[in-house]
Design a protein around this motif. Structure first.
Motif, PDB file in Angstrom:
ATOM      1  N   TRP A  97       5.365  93.115  17.796  1.00  0.00           N
ATOM      2  CA  TRP A  97       5.991  93.744  18.953  1.00  0.00           C
ATOM      3  C   TRP A  97       5.597  93.020  20.223  1.00  0.00           C
ATOM      4  N   ASP A  98       6.581  92.862  21.119  1.00  0.00           N
ATOM      5  CA  ASP A  98       6.353  92.331  22.456  1.00  0.00           C
ATOM      6  C   ASP A  98       6.847  93.391  23.433  1.00  0.00           C
ATOM      7  N   GLY A  99       5.972  94.279  23.849  1.00  0.00           N
ATOM      8  CA  GLY A  99       6.379  95.435  24.644  1.00  0.00           C
ATOM      9  C   GLY A  99       7.208  96.365  23.785  1.00  0.00           C
ATOM     10  N   ASP A 100       8.438  96.661  24.219  1.00  0.00           N
ATOM     11  CA  ASP A 100       9.312  97.530  23.434  1.00  0.00           C
ATOM     12  C   ASP A 100      10.293  96.736  22.581  1.00  0.00           C
ATOM     13  N   LYS A 101      10.087  95.420  22.475  1.00  0.00           N
ATOM     14  CA  LYS A 101      10.978  94.574  21.687  1.00  0.00           C
ATOM     15  C   LYS A 101      10.308  94.185  20.377  1.00  0.00           C
ATOM     16  N   ARG A 102      11.031  94.391  19.295  1.00  0.00           N
ATOM     17  CA  ARG A 102      10.517  93.977  17.993  1.00  0.00           C
ATOM     18  C   ARG A 102      10.781  92.494  17.790  1.00  0.00           C
ATOM     19  N   VAL A 103       9.787  91.788  17.311  1.00  0.00           N
ATOM     20  CA  VAL A 103       9.878  90.348  17.062  1.00  0.00           C
ATOM     21  C   VAL A 103       9.812  90.128  15.554  1.00  0.00           C
ATOM     22  N   ILE A 104      10.801  89.426  15.024  1.00  0.00           N
ATOM     23  CA  ILE A 104      10.893  89.186  13.585  1.00  0.00           C
ATOM     24  C   ILE A 104      10.768  87.688  13.337  1.00  0.00           C
ATOM     25  N   ARG A 137      14.482  88.394  18.173  1.00  0.00           N
ATOM     26  CA  ARG A 137      14.012  89.522  18.969  1.00  0.00           C
ATOM     27  C   ARG A 137      15.095  90.581  19.028  1.00  0.00           C
ATOM     28  N   GLU A 138      14.669  91.813  18.877  1.00  0.00           N
ATOM     29  CA  GLU A 138      15.600  92.933  18.842  1.00  0.00           C
ATOM     30  C   GLU A 138      15.583  93.659  20.171  1.00  0.00           C
ATOM     31  N   ASP A 139      16.776  93.793  20.790  1.00  0.00           N
ATOM     32  CA  ASP A 139      16.792  94.532  22.049  1.00  0.00           C
ATOM     33  C   ASP A 139      16.720  96.029  21.748  1.00  0.00           C
ATOM     34  N   PRO A 140      16.032  96.783  22.590  1.00  0.00           N
ATOM     35  CA  PRO A 140      15.793  98.197  22.292  1.00  0.00           C
ATOM     36  C   PRO A 140      17.006  99.089  22.494  1.00  0.00           C
ATOM     37  N   HIS A 173      19.984  97.454  19.601  1.00  0.00           N
ATOM     38  CA  HIS A 173      19.257  96.931  18.434  1.00  0.00           C
ATOM     39  C   HIS A 173      19.889  95.639  17.926  1.00  0.00           C
ATOM     40  N   SER A 174      20.561  94.916  18.834  1.00  0.00           N
ATOM     41  CA  SER A 174      21.064  93.595  18.481  1.00  0.00           C
ATOM     42  C   SER A 174      19.907  92.625  18.350  1.00  0.00           C
ATOM     43  N   LEU A 175      20.097  91.620  17.491  1.00  0.00           N
ATOM     44  CA  LEU A 175      19.079  90.588  17.325  1.00  0.00           C
ATOM     45  C   LEU A 175      19.501  89.328  18.082  1.00  0.00           C
ATOM     46  N   TRP A 176      18.547  88.749  18.789  1.00  0.00           N
ATOM     47  CA  TRP A 176      18.783  87.510  19.531  1.00  0.00           C
ATOM     48  C   TRP A 176      17.823  86.449  19.013  1.00  0.00           C
TER      49      TRP A 176
END
Length: 234
Positions: A40-47, A63-66, A69-72
């Motif tokens: 996790w980077d703050g409220d963003k999930r990192v995969i 990275r998933e926007d909160p 929940h799109s992945l970038w």
């Protein structure tokens, strides 16, 4: 108002951004080990994902926007010419399976209150652009090593032919391809060469089986409006 939902009817072609069940991670890739690490980077999930194959390995960071929940993609898999061979191996050794039961369950839950779209993978060019190479890398490689890019594109397109053979046997009526296309990046030249033939080939197959094809374009389209008119889309 009506409800619009979506569910897959077959597993994803790897590599794939999606991390949801029923999508990419349920595809079977022969002789390839996939490792996933989540932080996790703050409220963003990192995969973080890494693919180990007999011909080499590639890795990616998403990275998933909160909100949606799109992945970038923050780190793309293609970093050198050799990485194309790794991804080619992965695509060639992928075995699809249908997920009709999941789609039917989702469709029945909507009933008469809306429509259930059968969501499918991006077209090969848009997948290269958005998920595998990134805009800058693909732009350079289409000039410097176009034959390498074209070889992977062709293998991906042939694999997608197999996916559409699964799709036409599905109970879905409307097939939705999430291409996220914008004409200022997928320019008329690239749309005409890579996207249009693929769209029309799959549209014919679907139409011959009484199904409809919808494609998600969400960018600046004025530059390719006449090219879109040539696409046999519903």
């Amino acid at each position: 108002c009506g409800i619009i939902k979506w569910a897959p009817v077959h597993t994803w072609q790897p590599p794939g951004m999606s991390h949801m069940n029923g999508w990419m991670l349920e595809s079977e890739i022969k002789n390839v080990d996939v490792s996933v690490k989540v932080s996790w980077d703050g409220d963003k999930r990192v995969i973080y994902r890494r693919y180990e194959t007999p011909v080499g390995s590639v890795g990616e960071e998403l990275r998933e926007d909160p909100g949606y929940h799109s992945l970038w993609v923050k780190e793309f898999m293609v970093k050198s010419k050799a990485d194309y061979d790794v991804i080619k191996y992965m695509v060639e050794h992928t075995q699809f399976r249908d997920t009709y039961s999941s789609f039917v369950e989702a469709r029945d839950s909507v009933g008469e209150d809306g429509v259930e779209l059968a969501v499918i993978d991006r077209s090969p060019f848009q997948k290269l652009l958005i998920e595998i190479c990134g805009t800058e890398r693909l732009a350079f490689d289409l000039v410097d090593i176009q034959s390498t890019v074209d070889e992977l594109y062709q293998i991906m397109a042939e694999k997608q032919d197999n996916a559409f053979k699964i799709i036409v046997e599905s109970p879905a009526d409307i097939i939705w391809m999430v291409d996220n296309l914008t004409g200022d990046i997928t320019t008329p030249k690239y749309f005409e060469k890579y996207c249009l033939p693929f769209y029309n080939k799959q549209a014919k197959l679907l139409h011959d089986n009484d199904k409809y094809l919808a494609i998600h374009f969400d960018g600046r389209l004025k530059s390719i409006r006449h090219h879109i008119q040539k696409a046999d889309l519903d």
